[in-house]
Design a protein around this motif. Structure first.
Motif, short mmCIF file in Angstrom:
data_model
loop_
_atom_site.label_atom_id
_atom_site.label_comp_id
_atom_site.label_asym_id
_atom_site.label_seq_id
_atom_site.Cartn_x
_atom_site.Cartn_y
_atom_site.Cartn_z
N SER A 50 2.12 -1.20 -9.21
CA SER A 50 3.04 0.26 -8.80
C SER A 50 4.13 0.04 -9.82
O SER A 50 4.54 1.08 -10.36
CB SER A 50 3.38 -0.08 -7.11
OG SER A 50 2.35 -0.15 -6.42
N PHE A 51 4.84 -1.13 -9.83
CA PHE A 51 6.08 -1.06 -10.86
C PHE A 51 5.67 -0.84 -12.26
O PHE A 51 6.68 -0.01 -12.95
CB PHE A 51 6.74 -2.44 -10.59
CG PHE A 51 7.89 -2.26 -11.41
CD1 PHE A 51 9.25 -2.12 -10.75
CD2 PHE A 51 8.05 -2.74 -12.76
CE1 PHE A 51 10.28 -2.07 -11.74
CE2 PHE A 51 9.48 -2.82 -13.38
CZ PHE A 51 10.34 -2.43 -12.75
N ALA B 158 0.97 -1.26 0.08
CA ALA B 158 -0.08 0.00 0.02
C ALA B 158 0.99 1.26 -0.13
O ALA B 158 0.63 2.25 -0.87
CB ALA B 158 -0.91 -0.13 1.21
N ILE B 159 1.89 1.21 0.86
CA ILE B 159 2.83 2.52 0.70
C ILE B 159 3.59 2.64 -0.26
O ILE B 159 3.62 3.56 -0.82
CB ILE B 159 3.82 2.30 2.00
CG1 ILE B 159 3.04 2.46 3.39
CG2 ILE B 159 4.63 3.30 2.13
CD1 ILE B 159 3.90 2.36 4.80
N SER B 160 4.03 1.52 -0.89
CA SER B 160 4.78 1.55 -2.05
C SER B 160 3.80 2.27 -3.25
O SER B 160 4.24 3.20 -4.16
CB SER B 160 5.06 0.20 -2.64
OG SER B 160 6.09 -0.18 -2.04
N PHE B 161 2.35 1.77 -3.21
CA PHE B 161 1.73 2.26 -4.40
C PHE B 161 1.24 3.57 -4.22
O PHE B 161 1.44 4.65 -4.98
CB PHE B 161 0.38 1.75 -4.37
CG PHE B 161 -0.54 1.90 -5.32
CD1 PHE B 161 -0.92 1.67 -6.52
CD2 PHE B 161 -1.71 2.91 -4.85
CE1 PHE B 161 -1.61 2.23 -7.76
CE2 PHE B 161 -2.59 3.44 -5.99
CZ PHE B 161 -2.39 2.99 -7.35
N PHE C 281 10.99 4.06 -0.99
CA PHE C 281 11.44 2.71 -2.04
C PHE C 281 12.67 2.27 -1.82
O PHE C 281 12.90 1.15 -1.72
CB PHE C 281 11.22 3.65 -3.63
CG PHE C 281 9.86 3.52 -4.11
CD1 PHE C 281 8.93 2.32 -3.95
CD2 PHE C 281 9.29 4.62 -4.54
CE1 PHE C 281 7.99 2.31 -4.36
CE2 PHE C 281 8.10 4.53 -5.29
CZ PHE C 281 7.32 3.60 -4.92
N PHE C 282 13.93 2.99 -1.39
CA PHE C 282 15.12 2.61 -1.18
C PHE C 282 15.15 1.87 0.06
O PHE C 282 15.85 0.73 0.10
CB PHE C 282 16.11 3.55 -1.33
CG PHE C 282 16.73 4.06 -2.46
CD1 PHE C 282 17.28 3.15 -3.34
CD2 PHE C 282 16.29 5.53 -3.22
CE1 PHE C 282 17.87 3.40 -4.61
CE2 PHE C 282 17.00 5.67 -4.40
CZ PHE C 282 17.69 4.63 -5.14
#
Length: 368
Positions: free
Chosen positions: A302-303, A26-29, A78-79
């Motif tokens: 996301s990717f 969820a956070i990545s999106f 992201f990192f």
């Protein structure tokens, strides 16, 4: 579902629970959406014929709050997530690191090369037509030498967002050294690498922010005593309010005082506060539960959004600007409409590709 009060990182329980896995997705999106908005600035339009400035101070101020404030939390996050996942269940052996690196060939290196090739071919195609050629302020692809083509594909992709994958690949190769530093130097290594970022030290092949937050994620992953708690959610809204103030302060300093060095440090503070806000706000909203299957399905793209959004976003921005009346209102609306359109288009095409040619979709997204 019973709330998970304590997601413990210990050897007797799974390191990544379903709750934590969904939280990272969820956070990545959300961070990916922020990345698209980060790249959607319409204060300046660059064409082969020159640059066009079409925004008043109010327009610039609002876009700076977004572009230099809120969205700046995305790349460090992201990192950090990448470092956390890479060092999961890793052992201090050559075979363990080789296994991890082999998996990243499929999940990171191949998508990097394929999307870099795609952007090169797309630019060449768009430069072929006179009505689109001026939209791209870059050298004509047909004039590239063999070395230029090689360097562009592997080291300087025309889809500029791919710098993240390039840095990630190089840092993966340094992972044994990072592991050694964390194990032997612990917090002193983190302080050193944080100082490198704060003092704008450049590692030549990759940025200090890349290895700094990758190392932060690795440190969390390699220390079983660290615990993720959801019992501090009462601070989520307070942190969110502080984060807003910091992002506004960044914009005020940048727009009205010419971006002095102190603004960088205010931005650094806002990044850490923003990351903490994201982490606790998710727990506050989910109450220990999980997103619906529909949302989890959307999060899985996301990717694809990351890899697809440029140069498509630039095409949409410049196309809308070309058709607009060039007013401040128009440029601000383009700033909102362009990223939203790009994200919806990316998700739609991603879903279509995944259904029609799933093998191709898995290849270009690294099996995600």
């Amino acid at each position: 579902m019973k709330q998970e009060k304590n997601l413990s990182l210990n050897k007797n329980s799974p390191l990544i629970t379903t709750y934590l896995s969904n939280k990272l997705k969820a956070i990545s999106f959300i961070c990916m959406v922020m990345i698209v908005f980060l790249h959607s600035s319409t204060t300046i339009f660059n064409f082969n014929t020159g640059s066009v400035h079409k925004s008043n101070k109010a327009n610039v101020f609002v876009q700076t709050i977004v572009g230099e404030g809120f969205t700046r939390v995305a790349v460090p996050f992201f990192f950090a997530i990448s470092g956390f996942l890479f060092f999961q269940n890793i052992q201090p052996t050559a075979n363990s690191f080789l296994t991890k690196l082999k998996k990243r060939v499929q999940s990171v290196f191949l998508p990097y090369i394929l999307w870099s090739l795609y952007s090169l071919l797309l630019f060449a195609f768009l430069q072929y037509f006179s009505f689109t050629k001026d939209f791209f302020a870059t050298r004509l692809i047909r004039n590239y030498s063999a070395w230029d083509l090689f360097y562009t594909v592997f080291f300087n992709p025309l889809a500029y967002q791919l710098w993240f994958l390039k840095d990630l690949i190089l840092i993966f190769l340094l992972s044994p050294a990072i592991y050694f530093c964390i194990r032997k130097l612990s917090i002193f290594y983190l302080l050193f690498i944080l100082a490198c970022w704060l003092f704008n030290f450049y590692f030549y092949y990759f940025q200090a922010i890349s290895i700094c937050f990758f190392s932060l994620g690795a440190f969390v992953s390699l220390n079983p005593t660290i615990k993720f708690k959801t019992s501090y959610t009462e601070y989520a809204w307070l942190l969110f309010f502080i984060w807003i103030l910091l992002c506004v302060l960044v914009a005020v300093i940048r727009v009205f005082y010419g971006n002095p060095p102190v603004n960088f440090y205010v931005q650094c503070i806002s990044i850490f506060v923003g990351m903490a806000t994201f982490w606790l706000m998710y727990d506050e909203r989910m109450k220990g539960g999980n997103p619906s299957k529909k949302w989890l399905s959307i999060f899985s793209y996301s990717f694809f959004i990351y890899a697809f959004h440029e140069p498509v976003l630039t095409i949409i921005k410049k196309g809308l600007f070309y058709l607009s009346d060039k007013s401040n209102t128009s440029t601000f609306l383009i700033f909102i409409i362009s990223p939203c359109t790009t994200i919806l288009l990316a998700i739609s095409i991603g879903i279509l590709l995944n259904k029609l040619v799933p093998a191709l979709y898995r290849l270009i997204t690294g099996g995600r």
